[in-house]
Design a protein around this motif. Structure first.
Motif, PDB file in Angstrom:
ATOM      1  N   LEU A 185       0.823  -1.227   0.000  1.00 38.42           N
ATOM      2  CA  LEU A 185       0.000   0.000   0.000  1.00 38.42           C
ATOM      3  C   LEU A 185       0.851   1.271   0.000  1.00 38.42           C
ATOM      4  CD1 LEU A 185      -2.799  -0.919   2.604  1.00 38.42           C
ATOM      5  CD2 LEU A 185      -3.130  -0.533   0.146  1.00 38.42           C
ATOM      6  N   PHE A 186       2.071   1.159   0.536  1.00 38.74           N
ATOM      7  CA  PHE A 186       2.886   2.369   0.722  1.00 38.74           C
ATOM      8  C   PHE A 186       4.148   2.399  -0.123  1.00 38.74           C
ATOM      9  CE2 PHE A 186       0.182   2.199   4.426  1.00 38.74           C
ATOM     10  CZ  PHE A 186      -0.171   3.529   4.612  1.00 38.74           C
ATOM     11  N   LEU A 187       4.486   1.284  -0.804  1.00 39.33           N
ATOM     12  CA  LEU A 187       5.681   1.261  -1.657  1.00 39.33           C
ATOM     13  C   LEU A 187       5.304   0.708  -3.029  1.00 39.33           C
ATOM     14  CD1 LEU A 187       8.283  -0.369   0.817  1.00 39.33           C
ATOM     15  CD2 LEU A 187       8.025   2.080   0.303  1.00 39.33           C
ATOM     16  N   SER A 188       6.032   1.158  -4.058  1.00 41.58           N
ATOM     17  CA  SER A 188       5.827   0.603  -5.404  1.00 41.58           C
ATOM     18  C   SER A 188       7.200   0.295  -6.004  1.00 41.58           C
ATOM     19  CB  SER A 188       5.086   1.608  -6.287  1.00 41.58           C
ATOM     20  OG  SER A 188       5.983   2.631  -6.699  1.00 41.58           O
ATOM     21  N   GLN A 189       7.171  -0.240  -7.237  1.00 42.90           N
ATOM     22  CA  GLN A 189       8.395  -0.478  -8.009  1.00 42.90           C
ATOM     23  C   GLN A 189       9.312   0.728  -7.987  1.00 42.90           C
ATOM     24  OE1 GLN A 189       6.986  -1.148 -11.959  1.00 42.90           O
ATOM     25  NE2 GLN A 189       6.432  -3.291 -11.560  1.00 42.90           N
ATOM     26  N   GLU A 190       8.715   1.915  -7.961  1.00 37.46           N
ATOM     27  CA  GLU A 190       9.520   3.132  -8.040  1.00 37.46           C
ATOM     28  C   GLU A 190      10.383   3.349  -6.807  1.00 37.46           C
ATOM     29  OE1 GLU A 190       6.934   6.345  -9.269  1.00 37.46           O
ATOM     30  OE2 GLU A 190       6.947   5.484 -11.294  1.00 37.46           O
ATOM     31  N   ASP A 191      10.072   2.624  -5.726  1.00 38.10           N
ATOM     32  CA  ASP A 191      10.902   2.734  -4.521  1.00 38.10           C
ATOM     33  C   ASP A 191      12.050   1.727  -4.530  1.00 38.10           C
ATOM     34  OD1 ASP A 191       9.315   4.712  -2.935  1.00 38.10           O
ATOM     35  OD2 ASP A 191       7.765   3.201  -3.270  1.00 38.10           O
ATOM     36  N   ALA A 192      12.035   0.808  -5.509  1.00 41.61           N
ATOM     37  CA  ALA A 192      13.014  -0.283  -5.504  1.00 41.61           C
ATOM     38  C   ALA A 192      14.449   0.232  -5.657  1.00 41.61           C
ATOM     39  CB  ALA A 192      12.690  -1.288  -6.600  1.00 41.61           C
ATOM     40  N   THR A 193      14.664   1.214  -6.503  1.00 42.39           N
ATOM     41  CA  THR A 193      16.018   1.732  -6.710  1.00 42.39           C
ATOM     42  C   THR A 193      16.580   2.294  -5.409  1.00 42.39           C
ATOM     43  OG1 THR A 193      15.077   2.472  -8.786  1.00 42.39           O
ATOM     44  CG2 THR A 193      17.383   3.020  -8.400  1.00 42.39           C
ATOM     45  N   GLY A 194      15.770   3.070  -4.723  1.00 43.82           N
ATOM     46  CA  GLY A 194      16.216   3.659  -3.467  1.00 43.82           C
ATOM     47  C   GLY A 194      16.538   2.605  -2.421  1.00 43.82           C
ATOM     48  N   LEU A 195      15.766   1.516  -2.426  1.00 43.36           N
ATOM     49  CA  LEU A 195      15.987   0.448  -1.450  1.00 43.36           C
ATOM     50  C   LEU A 195      17.233  -0.369  -1.792  1.00 43.36           C
ATOM     51  CD1 LEU A 195      12.335  -0.867  -0.960  1.00 43.36           C
ATOM     52  CD2 LEU A 195      13.826   0.021   0.834  1.00 43.36           C
ATOM     53  N   GLY A 196      17.547  -0.474  -3.069  1.00 40.30           N
ATOM     54  CA  GLY A 196      18.623  -1.356  -3.510  1.00 40.30           C
ATOM     55  C   GLY A 196      18.045  -2.694  -3.905  1.00 40.30           C
ATOM     56  N   GLN A 197      18.784  -3.413  -4.762  1.00 35.56           N
ATOM     57  CA  GLN A 197      18.230  -4.633  -5.354  1.00 35.56           C
ATOM     58  C   GLN A 197      17.819  -5.680  -4.332  1.00 35.56           C
ATOM     59  OE1 GLN A 197      20.120  -7.918  -6.796  1.00 35.56           O
ATOM     60  NE2 GLN A 197      17.974  -8.481  -7.136  1.00 35.56           N
ATOM     61  N   GLY A 198      18.740  -6.028  -3.420  1.00 35.36           N
ATOM     62  CA  GLY A 198      18.433  -7.078  -2.437  1.00 35.36           C
ATOM     63  C   GLY A 198      17.332  -6.669  -1.478  1.00 35.36           C
ATOM     64  N   ARG A 199      17.407  -5.432  -1.005  1.00 34.69           N
ATOM     65  CA  ARG A 199      16.436  -4.993   0.001  1.00 34.69           C
ATOM     66  C   ARG A 199      15.046  -4.769  -0.589  1.00 34.69           C
ATOM     67  NH1 ARG A 199      19.753  -1.139   4.283  1.00 34.69           N
ATOM     68  NH2 ARG A 199      21.754  -2.206   4.004  1.00 34.69           N
ATOM     69  N   SER A 200      14.945  -4.651  -1.900  1.00 38.21           N
ATOM     70  CA  SER A 200      13.611  -4.474  -2.493  1.00 38.21           C
ATOM     71  C   SER A 200      12.964  -5.810  -2.862  1.00 38.21           C
ATOM     72  CB  SER A 200      13.684  -3.573  -3.726  1.00 38.21           C
ATOM     73  OG  SER A 200      14.430  -4.204  -4.746  1.00 38.21           O
ATOM     74  N   GLU A 201      13.720  -6.925  -2.690  1.00 34.25           N
ATOM     75  CA  GLU A 201      13.173  -8.255  -3.026  1.00 34.25           C
ATOM     76  C   GLU A 201      12.074  -8.646  -2.045  1.00 34.25           C
ATOM     77  OE1 GLU A 201      13.408 -10.432  -5.323  1.00 34.25           O
ATOM     78  OE2 GLU A 201      15.145  -9.729  -6.476  1.00 34.25           O
ATOM     79  N   VAL A 202      10.896  -8.913  -2.549  1.00 32.89           N
ATOM     80  CA  VAL A 202       9.779  -9.377  -1.739  1.00 32.89           C
ATOM     81  C   VAL A 202       8.817 -10.096  -2.677  1.00 32.89           C
ATOM     82  CG1 VAL A 202       8.412  -7.230  -2.009  1.00 32.89           C
ATOM     83  CG2 VAL A 202       8.141  -8.615   0.069  1.00 32.89           C
ATOM     84  N   ARG A 203       8.077 -11.080  -2.137  1.00 32.30           N
ATOM     85  CA  ARG A 203       7.038 -11.747  -2.915  1.00 32.30           C
ATOM     86  C   ARG A 203       5.693 -11.507  -2.248  1.00 32.30           C
ATOM     87  NH1 ARG A 203      10.848 -11.539  -5.204  1.00 32.30           N
ATOM     88  NH2 ARG A 203      12.087 -13.087  -6.324  1.00 32.30           N
ATOM     89  N   PRO A 204       4.691 -11.128  -2.983  1.00 34.74           N
ATOM     90  CA  PRO A 204       4.747 -10.638  -4.352  1.00 34.74           C
ATOM     91  C   PRO A 204       5.659  -9.404  -4.456  1.00 34.74           C
ATOM     92  CG  PRO A 204       2.478 -10.975  -3.636  1.00 34.74           C
ATOM     93  CD  PRO A 204       3.333 -11.147  -2.437  1.00 34.74           C
ATOM     94  N   ARG A 205       6.242  -9.208  -5.660  1.00 41.49           N
ATOM     95  CA  ARG A 205       7.127  -8.066  -5.873  1.00 41.49           C
ATOM     96  C   ARG A 205       6.369  -6.760  -5.665  1.00 41.49           C
ATOM     97  NH1 ARG A 205      11.537 -10.331  -8.567  1.00 41.49           N
ATOM     98  NH2 ARG A 205      10.957 -12.340  -9.474  1.00 41.49           N
ATOM     99  N   LEU A 206       7.131  -5.694  -5.368  1.00 41.72           N
ATOM    100  CA  LEU A 206       6.510  -4.371  -5.326  1.00 41.72           C
ATOM    101  C   LEU A 206       5.897  -4.117  -6.704  1.00 41.72           C
ATOM    102  CD1 LEU A 206       9.204  -2.374  -3.318  1.00 41.72           C
ATOM    103  CD2 LEU A 206       7.019  -3.305  -2.493  1.00 41.72           C
TER     104      LEU A 206
END
Ligand code: NCD
Ligand code: ZN
Ligand code: ZN
Ligand code: ZN
Length: 356
Positions: free
Chosen positions: A183-204
């Motif tokens: 609800l609060f994060l999208s794909q667009e936050d993935a770069t800021g988080l970094g590749q490993g830290r943005s990994e989640v299932r289901p994906r952002l």
């Protein structure tokens, strides 16, 4: 100050047995209480996975001595336990089916085994499903064909929430949950988080998916954290496992949304207490409450969290609304930033008589 009922999180990973360097029943239920959750339902993708009586007993005895809040345990559906699952149902809060590849070894590949689970698992206990995309359509069809309730975990995409809305309109017995991170994060936050830290299932998902979830709040029964702690070393390593911690940020994120007028407090209580309690038939906890300061502004810092994983995807976010005190069954279990319930204070829902 506002007083809320004890919150219920129907989807957490407490990593015991086999992953206690990430979390255990002690640290995970401490994180729960600090976040205002007095009941958590723990997922079976442990090591070994909880698919039989001996693995379930390992988790049950660890939880009995270590848990600081109340808890239930899911049994994992496998291809090898289609007949042995049902007799274990009374010791569990539900059956968990993994339809897609995610963290851990549980993944239901066989349609005959899946159908056997749908046929045999008692109607009185939910079947919770990790079912993304096409898998969701399969599970909805089976719920309809076998006339039984299913609960869809961590819905993240517009097409999924649309299918669930339609299934509900058609009378399928389906309920669902959405995570705060979807609800609060999208794909667009993935770069800021970094590749490993943005990994989640289901994906952002895409910002359009996030917007679709917010405009389908009426279809969303529960906000569930899918608290899935992995250490920073693992997240920043060569094969980052998917998953975000979430127990200590969920309520403050939702209170922040309330302060911004995105939904009202009653809608939050419905999704963090009333509906999960109804879906999983969770007994009322007497003398239990969560006190929050809706005006407290604070900044999220991974190092301040009780979760053993030591990081959060919401690092640095400024939130409005904070848990100040938690009472559970008459005892002060959290206050002044400290968890004060002792290990073992938590009850196993499966062994509790229903209170008046
Ligand atoms: C979960 C985990 O780490 O156990 N990971 C995740 O990305 N959500 C598994 C799951 O809930 O699918
Ligand atoms: Zn999942
Ligand atoms: Zn999960
Ligand atoms: Zn209640």
């Amino acid at each position: 100050m506002l007083e809320l009922p004890g919150l219920i999180d129907p989807h957490v990973h407490l990593r015991e047995p086999g992953g206690t360097h990430k979390e255990d029943f002690d640290s995970g239920t401490s994180a729960a209480l600090a976040g205002g959750f007095t009941t958590v339902l723990a997922m079976p993708n442990t090591l070994p996975p909880l698919t039989d009586s001996s693995s379930l007993e390992m988790a049950r005895s660890a939880a009995a001595s270590k848990a600081r809040c109340d808890y239930g345990l899911f049994l994992g559906a496998g291809e090898g336990n289609t007949t042995s699952a049902r007799p274990l149902a009374s010791q569990t809060c539900g059956l968990k089916v993994y339809m897609d590849q995610t963290y851990g070894e549980l993944c239901m590949q066989s349609l005959p085994a899946l159908i056997e689970h749908f046929r045999r698992w008692p109607l009185s206990k939910p079947i919770a499903c990790h079912a993304e995309g096409h898998s969701l359509a399969v599970v909805l069809a089976l719920a309809h064909l076998y006339q039984r309730q299913v609960h869809i975990c961590h819905v993240s995409q517009a097409v999924e929430i649309q299918l669930i809305r339609l299934a509900k309109e058609r009378g399928t017995l389906v309920t669902c949950e959405v995570t705060p991170h979807h609800l609060f994060l999208s794909q667009e936050d993935a770069t800021g988080l970094g590749q490993g830290r943005s990994e989640v299932r289901p994906r952002l998902a895409t910002p359009a998916d996030v917007a679709a979830l917010w405009s389908a709040l009426d279809v969303i029964d529960c906000i569930a954290t899918d608290h899935a702690p992995h250490t920073l070393e693992e997240k920043d390593g060569p094969e980052p496992p998917p998953g975000f911690p979430g127990l200590e940020t969920a309520l403050p994120l939702m209170l922040t949304a309330v302060s911004e007028g995105r939904l009202d407090l009653d809608a939050v209580i419905q999704r963090l207490h009333v509906n999960p309690g109804r879906i999983y038939d969770i007994p009322h906890q007497a003398d239990t409450s969560v006190t929050v300061d809706p005006d407290a502004s604070w900044e999220v810092r991974g190092e301040d969290l009780y979760s053993r994983c030591g990081w959060t995807p919401f690092e640095g976010m400024k939130l409005k609304g904070r848990v100040t005190h938690v009472q559970l069954r008459g005892a002060n279990v959290f206050g002044e930033g400290q968890v004060t319930a002792p290990p073992g204070f938590g009850h196993d829902l499966a062994t509790q008589p229903i209170e008046a």
